[in-house]
Design an enzyme around this catalytic site. Sequence first.
Site, PDB file in Angstrom:
ATOM      1  N   CYS A 263       0.812  -1.220   0.000  1.00 46.77           N
ATOM      2  CA  CYS A 263       0.000   0.000   0.000  1.00 46.77           C
ATOM      3  C   CYS A 263       0.844   1.269   0.000  1.00 46.77           C
ATOM      4  O   CYS A 263       0.304   2.378  -0.165  1.00 46.77           O
ATOM      5  CB  CYS A 263      -0.936   0.005   1.198  1.00 46.77           C
ATOM      6  SG  CYS A 263      -2.007  -1.430   1.293  1.00 46.77           S
TER       7      CYS A 263
ATOM      8  N   HIS B 107      -9.416   3.040  -1.197  1.00 47.92           N
ATOM      9  CA  HIS B 107      -8.038   2.569  -1.048  1.00 47.92           C
ATOM     10  C   HIS B 107      -7.627   1.611  -2.170  1.00 47.92           C
ATOM     11  O   HIS B 107      -7.364   0.436  -1.934  1.00 47.92           O
ATOM     12  CB  HIS B 107      -7.897   1.895   0.318  1.00 47.92           C
ATOM     13  CG  HIS B 107      -6.521   1.413   0.632  1.00 47.92           C
ATOM     14  ND1 HIS B 107      -5.370   2.028   0.174  1.00 47.92           N
ATOM     15  CD2 HIS B 107      -6.097   0.361   1.386  1.00 47.92           C
ATOM     16  CE1 HIS B 107      -4.318   1.378   0.620  1.00 47.92           C
ATOM     17  NE2 HIS B 107      -4.725   0.361   1.346  1.00 47.92           N
TER      18      HIS B 107
ATOM     19  N   ILE C 188     -12.524  -1.982  -0.628  1.00 44.10           N
ATOM     20  CA  ILE C 188     -11.796  -2.268  -1.859  1.00 44.10           C
ATOM     21  C   ILE C 188     -12.352  -1.394  -2.970  1.00 44.10           C
ATOM     22  O   ILE C 188     -13.500  -0.949  -2.921  1.00 44.10           O
ATOM     23  CB  ILE C 188     -11.868  -3.757  -2.237  1.00 44.10           C
ATOM     24  CG1 ILE C 188     -13.318  -4.181  -2.486  1.00 44.10           C
ATOM     25  CG2 ILE C 188     -11.216  -4.616  -1.170  1.00 44.10           C
ATOM     26  CD1 ILE C 188     -13.455  -5.568  -3.050  1.00 44.10           C
TER      27      ILE C 188
ATOM     28  N   CYS D  42     -13.174   0.475   8.459  1.00 40.86           N
ATOM     29  CA  CYS D  42     -12.191  -0.208   7.619  1.00 40.86           C
ATOM     30  C   CYS D  42     -12.283   0.281   6.174  1.00 40.86           C
ATOM     31  O   CYS D  42     -13.375   0.510   5.656  1.00 40.86           O
ATOM     32  CB  CYS D  42     -12.422  -1.716   7.655  1.00 40.86           C
ATOM     33  SG  CYS D  42     -12.317  -2.432   9.316  1.00 40.86           S
TER      34      CYS D  42
END
Length: 418
Positions: free
Chosen positions: A91, A360, A238, A235
């Site tokens: 990442c 992300h 995707i 969280c």
Amino acid sequence: MRDVYIIGAFSTAFGKKPETGFKALTREAYTGLLADAGLETGAGIETGWFSNCGMGSWGQRNIRGQVCFTPLVRDGLFPERVPMVNVEGGCASAMMALSGAFKDVASGEVELSMAMGVEKTFVPGDAERTKEIFEGGIDQMDPDEWRQYYAAAGETANKPFEYGPDRTVFMDTYAMQACYHMAKWGTTQHQIAIAASKNHWHGSLNPKAQYRFEVSPDEVLADRPVSFPLTRSMCAPIGDGAAGVLVCSKDYLDGQPAHIRDRAIRIAGLAMSGGKYRDLDEPGLSSVAAKKAYARAGLSPADIDLVELHDATSFCELYQLEMLGFCEPGTSGRFIEAGETRLGGRLPVNTSGGLVSKGHPVGATGLSMVSELATQLRHEAGDRQVADAKIALAENGGGVVGFDEAACAVAILARADA
């Protein structure tokens, strides 16, 4: 070392884009980048750095940047014969690409360089392929090492380590760190929920965010559990997207029109660090990268006006505020609870919405942070603008080595008049 300036920064909107391929995402980000820099083509670009993690799972395991840029070369938008360096660091890949472009210019080797990050992690109907992309971020050669490490640490954190096909080791290890922080410092799940809620509010103001809705702290707490104390709203999702940055020397900048010079952002300091297996109460690698970046910029945490940090989970925001020197150990929960990290607060954090709301797409994330900060420092952020923003910090980490990321980068950006 020469001064290095950002003259172009752009991010696509992030989201689930099953019909959009890697080449189309690359074209959208690159043409947006040229437009932001006031260029019709990239004729002056001398080096390119291309960030991606998961394209191998789509069949393109090598020469990823070259493949994605071939149509742009053919169309005369990207110059021929430019070396393209492919970068992968989990990442943290995108900021690694920026580091390469930065060094090319700072060293005097080139006058203009590009960093581009492109990623797709959403695969409809094929969760195993998505899982494969992320599993590359932890040691697959000797998995028993980290399983034993986490099992032992779980006893210290009072959260047993669980491993299985229906779990994600990354969220579980963040949850273990959160439980340890809560036990040691009195941090609460509600404080983590406040951080998540705040970023969803910021994301609601960002037209490029994957999630553009508000979520109250109580709604965050009531969302589906992932791994206590983390819920789904805490969280990062995707998704797919791309982001890029053009960096140049002072000589190159001086030759540009006034409207380009006036929007230039100086990279005051940029540093990286590497992860290791550490104790739960040992400072993480981001503290090392931050200290180096502050020293290179000649600045301190007190000089920073706003921050984009890597909140893969909302607990990460609490943790990184401490590692980056903005809070004493154990105080970040109260700092967030007091509203200091909201727009209008003392230190706005993740005005983009952060990873939990903006999204992300791993190989693009770090450069999207830089794009957000450039927008803020240019005072072009609209409803989410931080008043009088002059100096900003981005922190981007990726991969896992124990409780550290495998790699971390911290960049400090400044307006020319700062």
